[in-house]
Design a protein around this motif. Structure first.
Motif, PDB file in Angstrom:
ATOM      1  N   GLU A 438      -0.047 -30.125   8.526  1.00 28.27           N
ATOM      2  CA  GLU A 438       0.923 -29.678   9.271  1.00 28.27           C
ATOM      3  C   GLU A 438       1.981 -30.553   9.774  1.00 28.27           C
ATOM      4  OE1 GLU A 438      -1.713 -25.886  11.197  1.00 28.27           O
ATOM      5  OE2 GLU A 438      -1.741 -28.136  12.141  1.00 28.27           O
ATOM      6  N   GLN A 439       1.782 -31.759  10.055  1.00 25.54           N
ATOM      7  CA  GLN A 439       2.640 -33.019  10.370  1.00 25.54           C
ATOM      8  C   GLN A 439       3.553 -33.121   9.354  1.00 25.54           C
ATOM      9  OE1 GLN A 439       2.752 -34.941  13.061  1.00 25.54           O
ATOM     10  NE2 GLN A 439       0.974 -33.988  13.997  1.00 25.54           N
ATOM     11  N   GLU A 442       5.847 -29.838   9.131  1.00 27.99           N
ATOM     12  CA  GLU A 442       6.904 -29.911  10.172  1.00 27.99           C
ATOM     13  C   GLU A 442       8.303 -30.347   9.711  1.00 27.99           C
ATOM     14  OE1 GLU A 442       8.705 -29.212  13.707  1.00 27.99           O
ATOM     15  OE2 GLU A 442       6.617 -28.291  13.079  1.00 27.99           O
TER      16      GLU A 442
END
Length: 840
Positions: A438-439, A442
């Motif tokens: 998810e990092q 993003e």
């Protein structure tokens, strides 16, 4: 001067107009980037529109290369605006088009390179990349058919172990790290682990075409294992005694010149090169001091590689496996001498592998030790989880920059291995993987290439690692949310990037790939370095501050360079175009994984959830299949009938059956009479829930270990794994995941053909409505044969070797009558391997 003020709303409208879809008019400043290697039919399939104008297409067409006709038209276009050298970019999604063939995307006058859609597009690519690993061998080099660095090496910093400086240790062998000839334990151990893991998870992706020394000729072992063993053998030399371990061989003085490796007398003690002992303290050569703080990072990598190696070679070389087991245990002890990271040493250059994390290495080591010490499973998994909690997310995933090899390996393998080892821990470990993904997402979701990996040195290695993490997360969790992101990172490596080039030398052979890498092999001798993964693009700011880079020719990608990142296919640029051994090893795993995503079963066979359940309906052949676990009361009767009728059958028996002394004579007789003997699981496990078929009751590790033990029991009767490629699941109950795991072990799942009640011959009266007597079973077979167009053609007719004593009406007493009927009806009774023989 009066400022011009434009209302925000007007600005917003102008921006919408600027990047709204328009007819394409300029074909000289617009490109379509694709995965040059190709796409599998069922995979995510996206091309990138990249233009130096503001134009974004309204639709795109997929044109059949052969006929020139439009095969597919789509408006599934997502615009992203500027990126790198481009003013407008967009994702052209054609995932719902699944027809195999060769095509190109056409948008007005703009055409993409050839697009290949086929299940086989990644076939043999892992072995292709393996060529680079062989070419990197030190000691005897099979590509050059010559030897180099045979005198290494002499020890430094070994005073803690009572080793005088310049003491000789045999350190010949292993792999050169990159285009230079340094050799590092940390990258070599990680590479060896990836190769072992690739074979363990995807054995069917690898062939046997080379001998152990790398020269042509089969040796009965997959080439990837030959290569892994080459690395392990060198690591054993780098850890010769319990209290001695070396971190690197040679140093940056190697960079003095480009040369083909011979004896290499550029520096050192004659032909010997320095060996840097791991003492847990900072080491300085010349004016540079590294930041070593302990013994853990390198030693832990040794431990995990040795443990997996021991498990891998146990069935083929027990003595070697025992040696690796002992070294795994001693390496883990060495890792615990002083907790902390070990960095490499440099003499003339400020560039080192500045590894700054080590708990991920300890996690993997403890997750690996149960492979060689089963009793340690509970304690080791808890230790591994404790380390996992210290670094749940690999730090580079949260950053847009990092130092060279600061967080290495670039993917946390420990999370994956531990999740398979310990089912209760899986949910937490998968959450760690998801946080890291998810990092990156993003950042990635803001550009058309879905690029969220930072452009630091060796960015391609990070790209491979991130795709691995996405792949493992999906495999373990079942969550497919990041499938398109994963594929985008894989596609990037093979041309779906701003430069439109593959980052792997020679792959594909028909596409734009590196031709002038930073390599003595290509620069001095024009030797191809097939399969080598180059470092990849770096931030332009990094490139401008590196020492000693000078391009040697006009930049063919000049129009695609930008203030964001650069890539040069020029041997003068060591930052973006130098291949690395460890990066290539990681890529081999990824290529094997993608190659193994699709296994096409022969269309002439009937299949269900990945298992073959019937042979060819066009041939009057039947396979009689008998399964056995705890009972064998019908064994002698069945064998006599087969002999009398001159028929061969197939027997799928559990490890428990093979291991029972009272069944030994029967098994030997069945084998001697030419019947097919195969596996039926070791402990007759129930793999998945009876009512919720997708709900697994076993982990991947449990499944594969159990099946390997079954094969181990078969080996006592001289039945090798390669001789028994078909596997019939216990309880004849499975799901797609079981079929996939079976395929990963290079075996084919099969099951009985439904339609008759033959498989009910195990039932007994106390089972109530489930009970079927022998006359009912026999009649069901005859009725099916006479009522269906293709009768019993291709049938896998399942019966049991023995049944519960409570069944008095034994169906095997009707076997002679059944066989006579089948013969009279024109059926040929064959073994399972003969029934499922596919057309060439």
């Amino acid at each position: 001067m009066k400022k011009l003020v434009i209302p925000f709303a007007l600005l917003f409208i102008i921006s919408l107009i600027s990047f709204s879809p328009k007819p394409v008019t300029d074909s000289t400043n617009s490109w379509v980037r694709i995965n040059l290697l190709g796409y599998q039919p069922k995979s995510s399939k996206v091309a990138i529109w990249a233009s130096k104008t503001n134009e974004v297409p309204e639709k795109f067409e997929l044109i059949n290369q052969q006929s020139g006709k439009v095969a597919y038209t789509s408006t599934n276009i997502k615009s992203f605006g500027a990126y790198g050298p481009f003013t407008a970019t967009a994702r052209l999604n054609f995932s719902d088009f699944k027809t195999p063939g060769k095509y190109f995307i056409r948008i007005a006058e703009v055409k993409s390179p050839e697009i290949i859609i086929d299940d086989e597009v990644y076939r043999h690519t892992a072995d292709f990349a393996l060529r680079y690993m062989r070419q990197q061998r030190s000691g005897f080099n099979p590509y050059l058919r010559d030897s180099c660095h045979t005198h290494d090496g002499f020890a430094l910093y070994g005073d803690k172990a009572g080793i005088k400086d310049s003491t000789h240790f045999d350190a010949s062998g292993g792999w050169h790290d990159a285009s230079d000839y340094l050799q590092y334990s940390t990258t070599s151990a990680n590479a060896a682990y990836h190769l072992l893991m690739a074979y363990r998870d995807f054995p069917q992706a690898f062939a046997d075409t080379k001998q152990a020394n790398g020269l042509d000729g089969k040796n009965g072992m997959a080439d990837v294992l030959d290569e892994a063993k080459w690395g392990l053998d060198w690591l054993l030399k780098m850890h010769p005694k319990d209290n001695i371990m070396f971190n690197q061989l040679a140093d940056d003085r190697d960079h003095i010149s480009m040369r083909i490796p011979k004896e290499d007398s550029q520096y050192g003690k004659g032909f010997e090169r320095p060996l840097y002992y791991i003492n847990g303290e900072p080491q300085q050569r010349g004016k540079f001091m590294n930041n070593t703080k302990g013994t853990s990072s390198t030693a832990a990598k040794f431990a995990s590689a040795f443990a997996l190696g021991s498990k891998t070679f146990l069935s083929t070389d027990e003595k070697y496996a025992q040696q690796l087991k002992n070294k795994a245990i001693s390496a883990l002890a060495y890792a615990n001498i002083k907790k902390g990271v070990t960095q490499t040493a440099s003499v003339k250059s400020p560039y080192i592998y500045a590894e700054d994390n080590w708990v991920d290495d300890m996690e993997l080591a403890y997750a690996s030790i149960p492979l060689v010490d089963e009793k340690s499973w509970n304690k080791s998994s808890k230790e591994a989880l404790n380390y996992a909690k210290l670094e749940p997310v690999t730090p580079w995933l949260t950053k847009d920059t990092a130092n060279h090899y600061q967080y290495y390996p670039f993917v946390n393998i420990g999370h994956y291995e531990l999740a398979k080892l310990n089912q209760p821990m899986r949910k937490e470990l998968m959450r760690y993987y998801k946080q890291g993904i998810e990092q990156v997402w993003e950042r990635a979701q803001k550009n058309a290439f879905y690029r969220g990996v930072p452009f630091i040195w060796c960015s391609n290695n990070l790209t491979v690692a991130f795709a691995q993490q996405c792949f493992w997360y999906k495999k373990l969790s079942g969550d497919e949310s990041f499938t398109e992101l994963e594929q985008a990172n894989f596609d990037w490596l093979f041309g779906c990037n701003p430069w439109g080039t593959s980052m792997v030398y020679g792959l594909p052979t028909w596409g734009d790939t590196p031709t002038d890498p930073h390599s003595a092999f290509t620069h001095l001798k024009q030797y191809p370095i097939d399969g080598g993964l180059v470092d990849g693009p770096v931030y332009t700011s990094i490139y401008k501050n590196l020492i000693g880079i000078q391009l040697t020719k006009p930049d063919e990608y000049a129009e695609f360079q930008s203030d964001l990142a650069v890539y040069h296919d020029d041997y003068g640029d060591y930052s973006t175009n130098e291949p690395t051994m460890d990066g290539t090893a990681s890529l081999i795993y990824l290529l094997a994984a993608y190659d193994s995503r699709v296994k096409t079963l022969p269309k002439e066979f009937q299949t269900e959830l990945g298992a073959i359940t019937r042979g060819k309906k066009t041939e009057k052949k039947i396979a009689l299949v008998f399964t056995g676990d705890e009972f064998a009361d019908g064994g002698e009767s069945i064998n006599k009938t087969l002999v009398d009728e001159q028929v061969k059958a197939s027997f799928f028996l559990t490890g428990r059956f093979y291991n029972k002394p009272k069944f030994k004579a029967l098994i030997k007789t069945l084998k001697a009479n030419g019947n097919y003997l195969g596996p039926h699981s070791n402990g007759h496990l129930l793999y998945n829930d009876w009512t919720k078929r997708d709900s697994l009751l076993v982990s991947e590790l449990q499944f594969k270990s159990d099946l390997i033990w079954n094969y181990g029991a078969m080996e006592k009767f001289g039945i090798k794994m390669k001789d028994a490629p078909y596997f019939l699941p216990p309880y004849e109950w499975y799901n797609q995941q079981i079929a996939d795991w079976t395929s990963q072990m290079d075996k084919q799942l099969i099951n009985f053909t439904s339609g008759t009640r033959s498989n009910a011959d195990y039932t007994y009266p106390e089972m109530g409505k489930s009970y079927r007597n022998s006359e009912e079973i026999y009649k069901s077979i005859i009725d099916y044969d006479q009522s269906k167009t293709n009768g019993l053609n291709g049938f896998i007719l399942l019966l049991h070797v023995g049944t519960d004593p409570r069944r008095k009406d034994k169906f095997y007493h009707k076997l002679p009558e059944l066989i006579k009927y089948l013969k009279t009806s024109g059926y040929e009774l064959v073994k399972i391997n003969e029934l499922l023989k596919s057309e060439p």
